[in-house]
Design an enzyme around this catalytic site. Structure first.
Site, PDB file in Angstrom:
ATOM      1  N   HIS A 117      41.360  40.684  37.952  1.00  0.00           N
ATOM      2  CA  HIS A 117      40.532  40.939  39.341  1.00  0.00           C
ATOM      3  C   HIS A 117      39.236  40.480  39.117  1.00  0.00           C
ATOM      4  O   HIS A 117      38.409  40.908  38.411  1.00  0.00           O
ATOM      5  CB  HIS A 117      40.641  42.466  39.732  1.00  0.00           C
ATOM      6  CG  HIS A 117      40.203  42.572  40.932  1.00  0.00           C
ATOM      7  ND1 HIS A 117      40.517  42.051  42.120  1.00  0.00           N
ATOM      8  CD2 HIS A 117      38.968  43.080  41.276  1.00  0.00           C
ATOM      9  CE1 HIS A 117      39.909  42.305  43.215  1.00  0.00           C
ATOM     10  NE2 HIS A 117      38.941  43.009  42.910  1.00  0.00           N
ATOM     11  N   HIS A 169      35.411  41.578  49.410  1.00  0.00           N
ATOM     12  CA  HIS A 169      35.370  42.903  49.566  1.00  0.00           C
ATOM     13  C   HIS A 169      34.257  43.649  49.156  1.00  0.00           C
ATOM     14  O   HIS A 169      34.068  44.762  49.078  1.00  0.00           O
ATOM     15  CB  HIS A 169      36.712  43.546  49.323  1.00  0.00           C
ATOM     16  CG  HIS A 169      37.001  43.136  47.889  1.00  0.00           C
ATOM     17  ND1 HIS A 169      37.867  42.169  47.448  1.00  0.00           N
ATOM     18  CD2 HIS A 169      36.920  43.854  46.701  1.00  0.00           C
ATOM     19  CE1 HIS A 169      38.192  42.313  46.158  1.00  0.00           C
ATOM     20  NE2 HIS A 169      37.543  43.327  45.678  1.00  0.00           N
ATOM     21  N   ASP A 217      39.893  44.625  36.291  1.00  0.00           N
ATOM     22  CA  ASP A 217      38.719  43.798  36.505  1.00  0.00           C
ATOM     23  C   ASP A 217      38.204  42.913  35.474  1.00  0.00           C
ATOM     24  O   ASP A 217      38.313  43.362  34.267  1.00  0.00           O
ATOM     25  CB  ASP A 217      37.543  44.681  36.939  1.00  0.00           C
ATOM     26  CG  ASP A 217      37.659  45.554  38.432  1.00  0.00           C
ATOM     27  OD1 ASP A 217      38.833  45.239  38.780  1.00  0.00           O
ATOM     28  OD2 ASP A 217      36.713  46.266  38.652  1.00  0.00           O
ATOM     29  N   ASP A 228      35.959  39.735  41.201  1.00  0.00           N
ATOM     30  CA  ASP A 228      35.007  39.781  42.228  1.00  0.00           C
ATOM     31  C   ASP A 228      34.278  38.631  42.369  1.00  0.00           C
ATOM     32  O   ASP A 228      33.365  38.509  41.479  1.00  0.00           O
ATOM     33  CB  ASP A 228      34.130  41.146  41.992  1.00  0.00           C
ATOM     34  CG  ASP A 228      35.105  42.472  42.221  1.00  0.00           C
ATOM     35  OD1 ASP A 228      36.085  42.455  43.315  1.00  0.00           O
ATOM     36  OD2 ASP A 228      35.343  43.268  41.507  1.00  0.00           O
ATOM     37  N   ASP A 286      42.193  45.201  45.941  1.00  0.00           N
ATOM     38  CA  ASP A 286      41.016  45.719  46.026  1.00  0.00           C
ATOM     39  C   ASP A 286      40.439  46.162  47.210  1.00  0.00           C
ATOM     40  O   ASP A 286      39.666  47.074  47.672  1.00  0.00           O
ATOM     41  CB  ASP A 286      40.095  45.536  45.243  1.00  0.00           C
ATOM     42  CG  ASP A 286      39.017  46.158  44.611  1.00  0.00           C
ATOM     43  OD1 ASP A 286      39.366  47.345  44.672  1.00  0.00           O
ATOM     44  OD2 ASP A 286      38.020  45.788  44.291  1.00  0.00           O
TER      45      ASP A 286
HETATM   46 ZN   LIG Z   1      37.224  43.692  43.806  1.00  0.00          ZN
END
Ligand SMILES: [Zn+2]
Length: 1113
Positions: free
Chosen positions: A175, A573, A426, A177, A289
């Site tokens: 994941h 997000h 993550d 971000d 997420d």
């Molecule tokens: Zn995230």
């Protein structure tokens, strides 16, 4: 001049256009006093080149210390032209004044068939789940479920898989971000590039290994940095099915605060990139997420041609209930859809998180032992204090059986014998060693399981689409088809807000966190849409022109592409949600600012081309453009105005222009005087500027020219304070102690009075251990009066164009404005709030509107500006659970009336009592809320929030029983839809830089007639060419037919449009250019529609969003 002091009646307008504030900020960085008369010229010549330098300067500043920028911004906002005096300078009678307003029909012509859709009765079919019913059913207690804390004990019989083995699909994922604790670029440099580089090597080592990737923002950045050899290796992995691109959007977007325009933007940008560079078409959505899930995203994925999707963050009580009912896999259907055309197969993950401890089965203590990154000696370990063991010949049997037990238990929560096990977290798989640890140990476990037939299990690595393919095959469904009748899966309608991950920890804080940036996001959206459309039209016109010219087609396209990507990035997000670190927020903000400035360049250079009578005379000089958007500067001399209407309907709206003198008159292109109102610009709460003034005038909706003349001495516009409302409302104010706020609305339509009170209240945070933070809202009880305030300052403006009341008290400057013009503008009360919460700690400021509507516990909030979701306020839930995202509107209704609050920014909203609507304006929180961010929210800015309040009556007919709407769907009125467009896509007044009235500018209207009221041109977006990254000759035409409620009176609404049963006639549009071809395609242009090219007319179903690949000429 001592003008301000002599006025007995003052006016205000905290109508803070963020962009304008930005310009002021930028100017302030280099200019000493924005109101210094000697600076008038500099404002006049404020060139985009200079602005560019300023923004560069700003960026350097940001890099050095983001606090500086916060301070500068805030201090400049204090200086912004906030208030105008109320002297209407127009002398009625002497001059022949022209109101540039077309007359609207008394009743909007509505096709009767268009009404059938919204009035259809709701019937719930068998094996369907309606989320509103689920909320009724659940007790929301939180009993300890044992090892699966939020669930229950799961048991099974050993022989359950004897006839049909369990199929286990383990899906490795990482994941990433695009910004959170680090900026996008820092994450890329430190983690993401290493993950992707290792991926190429490690997947090639063993063909059984698999991996999925979803964020194209990262993938494309990496792609630009790797050589051809590596690119070929990646393509091979994709061909072999080892690497799958899931969703394929620019980011994994937030689903609460995002508007569907931006959701489509980021999906299109990702998919277009994939098509150009990899030639892959994503089949499955992956959203582990985002903090709650919206059916709008399900709809968009379906329209883009995806067949399956996965979601994770859903309220723990809902998960538990679905697990017990085995409804964690379902066809997600839109509320309004009575058939199955919107169905998409959805897998909901059952447990607390997407990390390894919460994905192999119900017991995190066991599952953590199968996260081999946590092997002893590594940097991370298992909090349950039992470490993983590397798999050896000695322990493989015991470990395999232990893991299989978890897989079997997990599979018991679903209806098939296929079980999905995500394997990641993550920023995982950064190092080569981590790849080996995970993949080698798991392969040993799989090999053991698969070589023991008595275990009746088949385990393997897979991609997310592998899982769905095996699942569909297992139940006899085809790869993409729905075949709901045959499938074992139920149908579900509704949404998954508001998310709680444990206890009373509801994630409703982020609906409002960092509202300044939520506002900025919407400003960028309206600029991007405006620029995309103008660019596509100008580019087509330039090509038709044929001869050499210097319209900056390639340069503008670069700016557009960058803006698309910056907007796309912000839909992440942890971006629009306001849940990033302070410096990450500044990084996003800088990108948004930058793109807004660049889009202005695209808009003015494109508008310039289009309005020019003689295209031969076109010149492009970015340092000295002919046209400039006027919000940025004060106008001192004779000027021609070009008003750009970015909407698809004819519109009359009030525009405002800042001038250096109160002696102003405004003429049409034909020399007729236009009704205008001069107001003061306020330097602070009680001091009017003597150098800056504001002119507000009604303008008509096409791109056309109006002349505005300033005249030093001749006081043509005289004071006129008589107030005769032509519009539908009167405001009734009463002085409650010392604060003058709205009390009563009187409808002109029938003379009825309606009690509607506005007040501002404060929430604190709980005294318990866990407190409110960027994500969570944990209030200390109901909202209370804010701390004792100094006496309020009240300013009243009355005039021929608008009248307003501004009240300034502690933290809040609140303006109510009525427009005195015919048309939609005159139908609603405009509310502008300027909020300054910086002096507070652990406070949230709410605006509460209390009406006499008998709405009971029912209210409505929109989802992503696309659809309306009925809500119920529930006392069995804590207060914070009753807050929902409000992206475009919230409303209340009873049997006779509907009260709608339209918003220009996403915020959290609720209705805690019958007749009440409440919206959080800003929040300032001292502490982290333990969701990984590691900080509170203390970087507040003075934030301008804008709204419109609309009171509408339902059609009353004799014998008709009072309306008792309990359907799980609802629609705004046409007036509400159009008012929303006014608020979110305002006119853009553009001024010429020449002191000349003899410019050869011709009104330009791309539409030969307005669109139907219910058809929205979402975008006309020029597609990138395959070869060079520049513009192609094709564009994506995206249309949305809005659903609307016919039971609301359309009498006297001022709407200048009609409905046509979803038909858009193509021979009437566009005008001045034409479509050479128009081919229906999927939302992101990846799939051809089985329908052939469109010949005559486009037909849209209600609520439908359609994309067409068009060739404009
Ligand atoms: Zn995230």
């Amino acid at each position: 001049m001592k003008l301000g002091r002599h006025f007995t009646v003052f006016g205000s307008a905290i109508f803070c256009v963020v962009v304008f504030s930005l310009y002021l900020m930028l100017d302030h960085l280099q200019l000493d006093h924005i109101n210094n008369p000697s600076n008038g010229e500099r404002f006049e010549n404020g060139q985009l080149g200079i602005l560019q330098d300023k923004i560069d300067h700003l960026e350097r500043l940001l890099a050095e210390n983001n606090k500086i920028i916060a301070n500068i911004r805030d201090s400049v906002i204090n200086l912004r032209p906030s208030v105008k005096d109320g002297r209407g300078f127009l002398e009625a009678g002497n001059e022949s004044q022209v109101l540039v307003v077309p007359s609207a029909p008394l009743i909007v012509p509505i096709d009767l068939e268009d009404c059938q859709f919204s009035s259809q009765t709701y019937s719930k079919a068998a094996d369907t789940v309606q989320m509103l019913d689920v909320y009724d059913l659940l007790s929301f207690d939180n009993p300890d479920g044992g090892v699966w804390k939020q669930g229950f004990d799961i048991s099974y019989e050993e022989n359950e898989w004897d006839d049909e083995p369990l199929q286990v699909i383990v899906v490795p994922h990482s994941h990433n971000d695009p910004g959170w604790l680090k900026t996008f670029d820092d994450y890329y440099r430190d983690q993401t590039q290493h993950i992707l580089n290792n991926m190429v090597v490690k997947l090639h080592e063993d063909k059984r290994r698999k991996m999925i990737w979803s964020e194209i923002s990262y993938f494309s950045k990496w792609w630009d940095n790797i050589d051809h050899q590596k690119k070929d290796a990646v393509k091979k992995l994709i061909e072999r099915g080892q690497l799958e691109i899931a969703t394929g959007g620019w980011v994994m977007p937030d689903e609460a605060n995002t508007h569907y325009f931006a959701l489509i933007d980021q999906l299109l940008e990702g998919h277009q990139w994939l098509e150009r560079n990899l030639g892959v078409k994503p089949r499955t959505g992956w959203a582990v997420d985002p903090f709650g899930h919206s059916p709008t995203q399900a709809y968009l994925l379906k329209q883009a041609g995806l067949s399956n999707m996965l979601i994770q963050r859903v309220h723990y009580s809902v998960k538990k209930h679905f697990a017990s009912q085995k409804t964690l896999e379902f066809f997600w259907r839109q509320n309004w859809d009575q058939q199955s055309s919107t169905d998409i197969l959805c897998h909901m993950m059952p447990f607390y998180s997407y990390d390894v401890p919460h994905t192999c089965g119900p017991d995190p203590k066991i599952c953590c032992q199968f996260d081999f990154k946590r092997l002893p000696g590594g940097r991370i370990s298992c909090p349950w204090r039992v470490p993983p063991q590397a798999i050896t010949d000695d322990n493989v049997q015991q470990r395999a059986l232990m893991l299989l037990d978890q897989y079997r238990k997990k599979s018991k929560l679903y209806r098939t014998k296929v079980v999905l096990v995500p394997l990641g977290d993550d920023f995982r798989y950064t190092e080569a060693q981590e790849w080996d640890q995970q993949f080698n140990n798991y392969q040993k476990l799989f090999d053991y399981m698969n070589s023991h037939p008595e275990l009746h299990v088949q385990a393997q690595f897979g991609t997310i689409s592998d899982y769905f393919e095996i699942l569909r095959k297992n139940v006899g469904m085809d790869k993409v088809g729905m075949s709901v009748g045959l499938s074992p899966f139920p149908v579900l309608s509704g949404d998954f807000f508001t998310y709680a991950d444990r206890d009373d920890h509801y994630w409703s804080g982020y609906f409002t966190s960092r509202p300044f940036y939520k506002q900025l996001d919407r400003t960028l959206e309206s600029h991007l849409r405006a620029a995309e459309i103008l660019y596509s039209l100008a580019f087509a016109s330039v090509q038709k022109f044929g001869k050499p010219n210097n319209y900056p087609a390639a340069e503008n396209y670069k700016l557009l592409t960058a803006a698309r990507r910056n907007l796309g990035l912000f839909q992440h997000h942890d971006a629009i949600t306001g849940t990033g670190k302070d410096w990450v927020v500044v990084d996003y903000g800088t990108r948004l600012f930058h793109s807004i400035l660049n889009l202005k360049r695209v808009i003015v250079s494109s508008a310039h081309w289009l309005v020019l009578d003689d295209k031969q005379t076109y010149t492009y000089d970015p340092a000295n453009p002919l046209l400039q958007i006027v919000k940025s500067k004060m106008v001192a001399f004779l000027r021609a105005l070009v008003v750009y209407n970015p909407s698809e309907q004819t519109r009359t709206s009030v525009i405002s222009i800042y001038v250096t003198t109160p002696h102003v008159h405004v003429l049409t292109a034909h020399g007729q005087l236009v009704n205008a109102q001069i107001s003061a610009v306020w330097e602070d709460v009680s001091h009017a500027s003597t150098e800056a003034f504001q002119v507000r005038l009604p303008a008509l909706g096409h791109v056309k020219t109006i002349l505005m003349v300033t005249d030093g001495n001749n006081n043509i516009l005289n004071a006129s304070f008589s107030l005769e409302f032509l519009i539908n409302f009167d405001l009734w104010m009463s002085e409650g102690r010392n604060v003058l706020l709205l009390q009563t609305l009187k409808l002109k339509e029938d003379g009825s009075k309606h009690s509607i009170k506005v007040e501002f209240l404060c929430y604190g945070t709980t005294s318990k251990k866990d407190k409110s933070g960027a994500y969570l809202f944990l209030p200390d009880g109901e909202a209370m009066k804010c701390s004792p305030s100094q006496p309020a300052v009240i300013r009243v403006t009355k005039g021929p164009v608008f009248s307003e009341v501004t009240t300034t008290f502690t933290h809040v400057t609140h303006t109510l404005r009525l427009y005195n013009i015919h048309g939609v503008n005159g139908q609603a009360v405009e509310i502008s709030n300027s909020i300054d919460i910086r002096g507070e700690f652990n406070r949230e400021i709410a605006m509460r509107i209390t009406s006499d509507l008998n709405s009971k516990d029912r209210f409505f909030t929109d989802l992503n500006g696309f659809q309306v979701q009925p809500r119920r306020s529930m006392t069995k839930l804590p207060l914070q659970a009753n807050f929902y995202p409000m992206t475009s509107m919230a409303y209340l209704e009873d049997s006779g009336r509907r009260l709608t609050l339209l918003t220009a920014q996403s915020l959290g909203a609720t209705s805690l009592r019958s007749g009440q609507l409440e919206v959080i304006m800003d929040r300032r929180l001292n502490q982290d809320d333990n969701r990984g961010l590691g900080q509170g929210v203390l970087d507040n800015k003075i934030t301008a929030n804008s709204f419109r309040l609309l009171l509408e009556l339902f059609n009353s007919a004799e014998g008709v029983t009072p309306r008792e709407n309990t359907a799980p769907f609802s629609y705004p009125s046409l007036l509400s839809h159009i008012s929303y467009m006014y608020l979110n896509h305002p006119f853009m007044p553009i001024v010429t830089s020449l002191d000349s009235t003899v410019l050869a500018l011709a009104p330009y209207s791309p539409l030969s007639s307005p669109f139907p009221c219910d058809i929205h041109l979402v975008n006309l977006r020029t597609i990138q060419s395959q070869v060079e990254g520049g513009p192609s000759e094709q564009a994506a035409l995206i249309l949305h037919r809005k659903g609307f409620d016919c039971s609301i009176s359309t009498k006297n609404t001022g709407l200048l449009c009609r409905t046509t049963g979803g038909k858009v006639m193509l021979h009437r549009w566009p005008y001045m250019c034409k479509f050479i071809s128009l081919i229906p395609v999927s939302l992101s242009l990846m799939h051809q529609s089985p329908r052939g090219p469109v010949e005559q007319e486009i037909n849209l179903k209600p609520m439908e969003i359609c994309t067409y690949r068009v060739h404009l000429a």
